[in-house]
Design a protein around this motif. Structure first.
Motif, PDB file in Angstrom:
ATOM      1  N   SER A  43       0.832  -1.216   0.000  1.00 55.98           N
ATOM      2  CA  SER A  43       0.000   0.000   0.000  1.00 55.98           C
ATOM      3  C   SER A  43       0.855   1.249   0.000  1.00 55.98           C
ATOM      4  O   SER A  43       0.631   2.183  -0.784  1.00 55.98           O
ATOM      5  CB  SER A  43      -0.929   0.002   1.220  1.00 55.98           C
ATOM      6  OG  SER A  43      -1.874  -1.029   1.160  1.00 55.98           O
ATOM      7  N   ALA A 319      -0.083   3.993   5.790  1.00 54.93           N
ATOM      8  CA  ALA A 319      -0.326   2.678   5.197  1.00 54.93           C
ATOM      9  C   ALA A 319       0.010   1.581   6.208  1.00 54.93           C
ATOM     10  O   ALA A 319       0.260   0.443   5.822  1.00 54.93           O
ATOM     11  CB  ALA A 319       0.493   2.507   3.931  1.00 54.93           C
ATOM     12  N   GLY A 483      -4.528   1.038   3.045  1.00 49.02           N
ATOM     13  CA  GLY A 483      -4.025  -0.258   3.488  1.00 49.02           C
ATOM     14  C   GLY A 483      -5.150  -1.240   3.734  1.00 49.02           C
ATOM     15  O   GLY A 483      -6.341  -0.919   3.641  1.00 49.02           O
TER      16      GLY A 483
END
Length: 507
Positions: A43, A319, A483
């Motif tokens: 991510s 993330a 994420g």
């Protein structure tokens, strides 16, 4: 009027007019603006990549802060000295949907198309998926012929559940558990034998607690909109889909790939993104430098304090897992912190095994075990069948991956932080002996315990995510959250949401 400089190919005058002064100030602000990305998993890498490749120049510098010694997160591949490839996290990606298309486009852009290893539609790994239930192995229906006849463990033809569903009258809930959603529409057998193990395979979680809306929006949303799961999926399939000019996407569609990987394993992609970022001007990746604290300043910046550095960021993209971010926030944002803490993760043990010769009872993708079987094994992936290209050269071998723990880790193995890898390996081997009659000793075994690896989207998860985003907007916080904790746990989801967040910041 004289010309002093050009920006993005547009010439600007050098006179002292107010407009030019303001433009110079704007350009200088952009040149010094800093974006910090917390987390160097897929991510974080994706968001940083899409930020850095844009010509919009919103930020003069992008810094990725990673707490571990490597990037890639749960995408983690080992290549043995003799050439065998073992995946310790995700091992294949789906081609379906906008998120699948987006990843293929990224692979193409990064010149990795020639490295793609697809599973073709006629392959055993695409058509043979099993569940282990009632002490027997059962192949799930696949293809027209198999759904027309009764096939154990089901007590009637699969098609009968499907034909009945549009006429089932049931209340359309705002959200409900995956098990309840399927049970009401397709019956107990589909809920128990299909969706229960599917939730284990994707989320290592309990279908009776996971959210249908958040875990499976592709089937929940059409069903809620049309009043029928089957009708919703049928009408959705007839709607026009955007086409891609990417040759790799077209090839995947033409050849009907269900899943694919890369020749060197999926870490090839995260390594490629890392290399791209590290060689790009204005981008920095700092490893082994855990973020310790975030402080929100009066001038709408964020002070990011790490183990070794301190940054004043104009924007932060987080993330990292929701619970990790929660611990970084100051006390005056305790409402946001508590919301983030509601998104919990489960731990998973991944055990890679290699055997001499072919020890599999049959070809296929592998098998999953429904939660009510009370097995300490969640499922087994037949890696050597799915991707024989990853076997070592030479004499035949069998590669398997056993998954254990998940929602039931503590009940079966105790605290994952102190779980004994040797015990996990022994349990895996005993389960393989009992379930698929493998008695041979492995020539290689790799045990990894991934602590807090997979988020659990419980019923009502979408409300938590909505509250988090509204809180960020209401307080005008220069912070975005991405994420697997929020809107999809797959690698495809993580890449896609990283791209969307970057593009939002650049508009």
């Amino acid at each position: 009027m004289s010309i002093l400089f050009s920006y993005n190919g547009v010439a600007h005058c050098s006179c002292s007019c107010l407009e030019c002064f303001q433009l110079v100030c704007l350009l200088l602000a952009k040149m010094t603006a800093l974006a910090v990305v917390l987390g160097g998993g897929i991510s974080g890498l994706s968001s940083a990549y899409y930020l850095a490749r844009s010509q919009a120049l919103r930020f003069g510098k992008v810094v990725v802060v990673e707490s571990s010694h490597r990037t890639g997160g749960w995408v983690n591949t080992t290549v043995s000295e003799d050439g065998a490839i073992f995946e310790h996290g995700p091992r294949s990606l789906r081609t379906a949907g906008a998120v699948g298309k987006n990843t293929l486009e990224l692979v193409s852009i990064k010149n990795l198309s020639e490295s793609v290893v697809p599973v073709l539609s006629h392959h055993a790994a695409a058509n043979k998926r099993f569940i282990y239930a009632r002490n027997q192995m059962h192949q799930l229906p696949s293809g027209l012929k198999s759904v027309l006849f009764t096939q154990a463990p089901f007590t009637k033809p699969f098609i009968s559940y499907i034909m009945k569903e549009p006429f089932v009258k049931t209340e359309i809930e705002e959200d409900e558990s995956v098990h309840d959603f399927i049970r009401k529409r397709l019956g107990n057998e589909i809920a128990d034998y299909v969706m229960d193990p599917l939730c284990i395979g994707i989320f290592a979680g309990d279908a009776r607690k996971l959210s249908a809306k958040s875990c499976f929006p592709a089937i929940f949303d059409p069903a809620r909109q049309r009043g029928s799961l089957i009708k919703g999926l049928f009408l959705q399939g007839k709607e026009a889909k955007s086409e891609s000019n990417c040759a790799l996407v077209k090839q995947a569609k033409k050849e009907r790939w269900p899943v694919w990987t890369l020749q060197g394993g999926l870490q090839t992609l995260t390594d490629k993104l890392t290399d791209t970022l590290m060689t790009q001007h204005g981008v920095e990746i700092i490893k082994q430098n855990q973020c310790k604290q975030l402080e929100f300043t009066d001038n709408n910046t964020i002070k990011v304090t790490t183990k070794d550095n301190c940054y004043t960021a104009d924007h932060v993209i987080s993330a990292v897992p929701a619970t990790v971010l929660s611990g970084l926030l100051p006390s005056n944002h305790n409402i946001l912190s508590k919301l983030l803490q509601e998104i919990q993760q489960v731990s998973v043990a991944v055990i890679n095994l290699e055997f001499e010769g072919n020890v599999l009872p049959t070809d296929g993708f592998g098998y999953l075990i429904p939660s009510w079987e009370k097995s300490k094994l969640l499922g087994v992936i037949y890696d050597s069948c799915t991707f024989p290209q990853h076997n070592r050269p030479g004499s035949p071998t069998t590669r398997l991956t056993c998954m254990m723990g998940g929602h039931w880790f503590e009940d079966n193995f105790g605290d994952p932080a102190i779980a004994d890898p040797e015990h996990l390996l022994a349990v895996a081997m005993e389960s393989l002996k009992e379930q698929i009659n493998i008695e041979a000793k492995p020539t290689r075994s790799i045990v990894n315990i991934h602590k807090d690896a997979i988020p659990q989207y419980r019923v009502g998860h979408f409300k938590i995510v909505d509250k988090i985003n509204k809180y960020l907007d209401h307080h005008n916080m220069p912070l975005d959250v991405i994420g697997s904790s929020f809107c999809g746990v797959s690698v495809n989801d993580c890449i896609y949401n990283g791209r969307r967040t970057a593009e939002k910041l650049l508009t």
